[in-house]
Design an enzyme around this catalytic site. Structure first.
Site, PDB file in Angstrom:
ATOM      1  N   SER A   1      49.199  52.857  42.012  1.00 60.47           N
ATOM      2  CA  SER A   1      48.329  52.298  43.043  1.00 60.47           C
ATOM      3  C   SER A   1      48.665  52.958  44.365  1.00 60.47           C
ATOM      4  CB  SER A   1      48.546  50.781  43.152  1.00 60.47           C
ATOM      5  OG  SER A   1      47.903  50.286  44.307  1.00 60.47           O
TER       6      SER A   1
ATOM      7  N   HIS B   1      36.146  57.591  42.051  1.00 58.94           N
ATOM      8  CA  HIS B   1      36.202  57.989  40.631  1.00 58.94           C
ATOM      9  C   HIS B   1      36.235  59.511  40.446  1.00 58.94           C
ATOM     10  CE1 HIS B   1      34.404  53.899  39.086  1.00 58.94           C
ATOM     11  NE2 HIS B   1      35.573  53.764  39.674  1.00 58.94           N
TER      12      HIS B   1
ATOM     13  N   LYS C   1      32.851  52.215  35.268  1.00 61.62           N
ATOM     14  CA  LYS C   1      31.460  52.520  35.623  1.00 61.62           C
ATOM     15  C   LYS C   1      31.246  52.309  37.110  1.00 61.62           C
ATOM     16  CE  LYS C   1      29.876  48.979  36.677  1.00 61.62           C
ATOM     17  NZ  LYS C   1      30.204  47.931  37.688  1.00 61.62           N
TER      18      LYS C   1
ATOM     19  N   ASP D   1      26.754  48.945  41.170  1.00 60.57           N
ATOM     20  CA  ASP D   1      27.689  47.932  40.682  1.00 60.57           C
ATOM     21  C   ASP D   1      27.094  47.101  39.545  1.00 60.57           C
ATOM     22  OD1 ASP D   1      30.195  46.751  40.765  1.00 60.57           O
ATOM     23  OD2 ASP D   1      29.454  45.063  41.943  1.00 60.57           O
TER      24      ASP D   1
HETATM   25  N1  LIG Z   1      33.446  46.773  33.492  1.00 58.72           N
HETATM   26  C1  LIG Z   1      33.363  45.708  34.243  1.00 58.72           C
HETATM   27  O1  LIG Z   1      33.047  44.597  33.799  1.00 58.72           O
HETATM   28  C2  LIG Z   1      33.687  45.834  35.696  1.00 58.72           C
HETATM   29  C3  LIG Z   1      33.870  44.693  36.475  1.00 58.72           C
HETATM   30  C4  LIG Z   1      34.253  44.851  37.794  1.00 58.72           C
HETATM   31  C5  LIG Z   1      34.395  46.125  38.306  1.00 58.72           C
HETATM   32  N2  LIG Z   1      34.174  47.218  37.550  1.00 58.72           N
HETATM   33  C6  LIG Z   1      34.308  48.577  38.098  1.00 58.72           C
HETATM   34  O2  LIG Z   1      35.678  48.791  38.369  1.00 58.72           O
HETATM   35  C7  LIG Z   1      35.849  49.504  39.586  1.00 58.72           C
HETATM   36  C8  LIG Z   1      36.819  48.707  40.458  1.00 58.72           C
HETATM   37  O3  LIG Z   1      36.305  47.419  40.728  1.00 58.72           O
HETATM   38  P1  LIG Z   1      37.281  46.228  41.185  1.00 58.72           P
HETATM   39  O4  LIG Z   1      36.444  45.018  41.345  1.00 58.72           O
HETATM   40  O5  LIG Z   1      38.473  46.186  40.306  1.00 58.72           O
HETATM   41  O6  LIG Z   1      37.672  46.767  42.635  1.00 58.72           O
HETATM   42  P2  LIG Z   1      38.818  46.305  43.634  1.00 58.72           P
HETATM   43  O7  LIG Z   1      39.711  45.294  42.999  1.00 58.72           O
HETATM   44  O8  LIG Z   1      38.169  45.944  44.927  1.00 58.72           O
HETATM   45  O9  LIG Z   1      39.600  47.680  43.893  1.00 58.72           O
HETATM   46  C9  LIG Z   1      40.151  48.442  42.845  1.00 58.72           C
HETATM   47  C10 LIG Z   1      41.084  49.483  43.438  1.00 58.72           C
HETATM   48  O10 LIG Z   1      40.339  50.429  44.214  1.00 58.72           O
HETATM   49  C11 LIG Z   1      41.098  50.809  45.368  1.00 58.72           C
HETATM   50  N3  LIG Z   1      40.442  50.314  46.588  1.00 58.72           N
HETATM   51  C12 LIG Z   1      39.675  49.231  46.731  1.00 58.72           C
HETATM   52  N4  LIG Z   1      39.247  49.097  47.999  1.00 58.72           N
HETATM   53  C13 LIG Z   1      39.754  50.146  48.663  1.00 58.72           C
HETATM   54  C14 LIG Z   1      39.680  50.615  50.019  1.00 58.72           C
HETATM   55  N5  LIG Z   1      38.977  49.933  50.934  1.00 58.72           N
HETATM   56  N6  LIG Z   1      40.331  51.744  50.352  1.00 58.72           N
HETATM   57  C15 LIG Z   1      41.044  52.429  49.450  1.00 58.72           C
HETATM   58  N7  LIG Z   1      41.148  52.054  48.138  1.00 58.72           N
HETATM   59  C16 LIG Z   1      40.511  50.943  47.765  1.00 58.72           C
HETATM   60  C17 LIG Z   1      42.459  50.162  45.194  1.00 58.72           C
HETATM   61  O11 LIG Z   1      43.228  51.093  44.433  1.00 58.72           O
HETATM   62  P3  LIG Z   1      44.826  51.165  44.539  1.00 58.72           P
HETATM   63  O12 LIG Z   1      45.332  50.057  43.666  1.00 58.72           O
HETATM   64  O13 LIG Z   1      45.152  52.515  44.064  1.00 58.72           O
HETATM   65  O14 LIG Z   1      45.172  50.954  45.991  1.00 58.72           O
HETATM   66  C18 LIG Z   1      42.138  48.933  44.388  1.00 58.72           C
HETATM   67  O15 LIG Z   1      43.247  48.401  43.706  1.00 58.72           O
HETATM   68  C19 LIG Z   1      34.467  49.663  40.197  1.00 58.72           C
HETATM   69  O16 LIG Z   1      34.035  50.996  40.014  1.00 58.72           O
HETATM   70  C20 LIG Z   1      33.577  48.709  39.411  1.00 58.72           C
HETATM   71  O17 LIG Z   1      32.271  49.215  39.176  1.00 58.72           O
HETATM   72  C21 LIG Z   1      33.840  47.092  36.249  1.00 58.72           C
END
Ligand SMILES: NC(=O)c1ccc[n+]([C@@H]2O[C@H](COP(=O)([O-])OP(=O)(O)OC[C@H]3O[C@@H](n4cnc5c(N)ncnc54)[C@H](OP(=O)(O)O)[C@@H]3O)[C@@H](O)[C@H]2O)c1
Length: 328
Positions: free
Chosen positions: A36, A79, A97, A178
């Site tokens: 991370s 990504h 995704k 999203d």
């Molecule tokens: N398949 C599904 O059901 C599903 C559901 C939700 C999301 N997703 C996908 O998963 C991905 C992540 O979603 P999430 O909800 O897990 O996101 P999240 O918790 O907001 O963030 C995931 C990671 O992205 C980095 N990040 C987030 N905000 C940032 C910022 N402002 N500046 C720099 N880095 C940042 C951080 O990485 P580090 O830990 O490295 O700091 C964080 O731990 C998205 O592409 C989304 O489309 C898929």
């Protein structure tokens, strides 16, 4: 490759937690390392999920020789760079995704993976779910006749926060990338990858400039239609309805389906149920591991072509609205 497939988890946010939960219960899988860019986050994540090693950056994870495949779980905008980093360090990749923000970036990554002989797959979990695979087969077997209409809407109420990844254009926010990717993917599944002959769309752009609600109407050469939408502004039952010439299908929570109802002709409605082993994310992980063991560079369930088709459609929708992300 060792007996167990050793996973690295890159980005330790919300979805990474759900994925790690699935991985912990998956035979043959080992959560080997977490990385991370947020100091201390990987360590907390590793302790909670029993991950062997942690790093306070992404590159050290990508370079870890004891990792076979990296699951990329950062926000959409990162990504492309994160997948590239992993491929350049010789790692197979399963990336959340949308694989990238646009089709051109995805094509580059698939070309790089192919040149390096590495596996690459978008973590589009819907395409790997037993309920969806069963439904796909039943539609192919003509269970409800030719499909005339698909209705699929993914709405959820997300409190406004300009820094949140849903609203922030710098994080490639908006409903389309999203949430809208799911109804578009379902249309791709139901209409077997055929491109629509015509597309109409409308987006409600919010204060940060991204689509908070967007609508996509696809018309296929046969005359069939898909009426799709996504929104962070309201709540809906998240159902998909497929109307055929002699029957219909209703899919509950279609993006993460574990059951569906089918009515064929005069037969009573039948319920098909496929309870998850864990939380539904185990199937995409299992598919990636099956492909790795078989020496495949792409998954037949989530092919590079399928990923690029849906991204190409999303590029066209955004072009219509004039929505571009920083750096595109
Ligand atoms: N398949 C599904 O059901 C599903 C559901 C939700 C999301 N997703 C996908 O998963 C991905 C992540 O979603 P999430 O909800 O897990 O996101 P999240 O918790 O907001 O963030 C995931 C990671 O992205 C980095 N990040 C987030 N905000 C940032 C910022 N402002 N500046 C720099 N880095 C940042 C951080 O990485 P580090 O830990 O490295 O700091 C964080 O731990 C998205 O592409 C989304 O489309 C898929």
């Amino acid at each position: 490759m060792t007996e167990k497939i050793r996973w690295g988890i890159l980005g330790c946010g919300t979805i990474a937690r759900a994925f790690a939960t699935a991985l912990a219960a998956l035979p043959g899988a080992q959560a080997a390392a977490a990385g991370s860019a947020t100091p201390g986050k990987a360590r907390r994540f590793a302790e909670e999920f029993g991950v062997r090693t942690w790093y306070d950056d992404h590159e050290s994870l990508a370079a870890d020789p004891d990792v076979d495949i990296v699951y990329v779980a950062t926000t959409h905008n990162f990504h492309y760079a994160d997948v590239r980093l992993c491929l350049e360090h010789g790692k197979a990749v399963l990336c959340e995704k949308p694989l990238t923000v646009n089709q051109a970036q995805a094509r580059e990554l698939f070309a790089l993976a192919a040149a390096k002989g590495l596996f690459l797959m978008e973590a589009l979990w819907t395409r790997c779910l037993p309920a969806i695979l069963d439904l796909q087969q039943r539609l192919a077997d003509n269970a409800i006749g030719d499909v005339e209409r698909l209705d699929a809407h993914f709405w959820k109420a997300i409190p406004f926060d300009p820094a949140h990844r849903f609203f922030n254009p710098a994080l490639a926010g908006g409903a389309l990338l999203d949430l809208g990717i799911y109804p578009l993917t379902l249309a791709d599944i139901v209409f077997e990858g055929r491109p629509p002959a015509a597309v109409n769309t409308r987006a409600e752009l919010g204060d940060t400039g991204v689509d908070e609600t967007s609508y996509y109407f696809l018309r296929y050469p046969s005359g069939a239609q898909a009426l799709l939408s996504a929104s962070g502004r309201g709540v809906s039952p998240r159902e998909a309805l497929i109307a055929g010439r002699r029957g219909w299908v209703r899919v509950h929570q279609f993006m993460g389906a574990s059951r569906y109802e089918l009515k064929a002709g005069d037969d009573p409605v039948r319920l098909f149920e496929f309870p998850f082993d864990v939380n539904g994310y185990e199937y995409e992980a299992a598919e990636a591991m099956r492909c790795l063991r078989a020496g495949l560079l792409m998954s037949p369930l989530v092919s590079g072509d399928a990923t690029c088709r849906v991204l190409g459609l999303m590029d066209g929708l955004r072009r219509d609205w004039g929505l571009r992300y920083p750096g595109e």
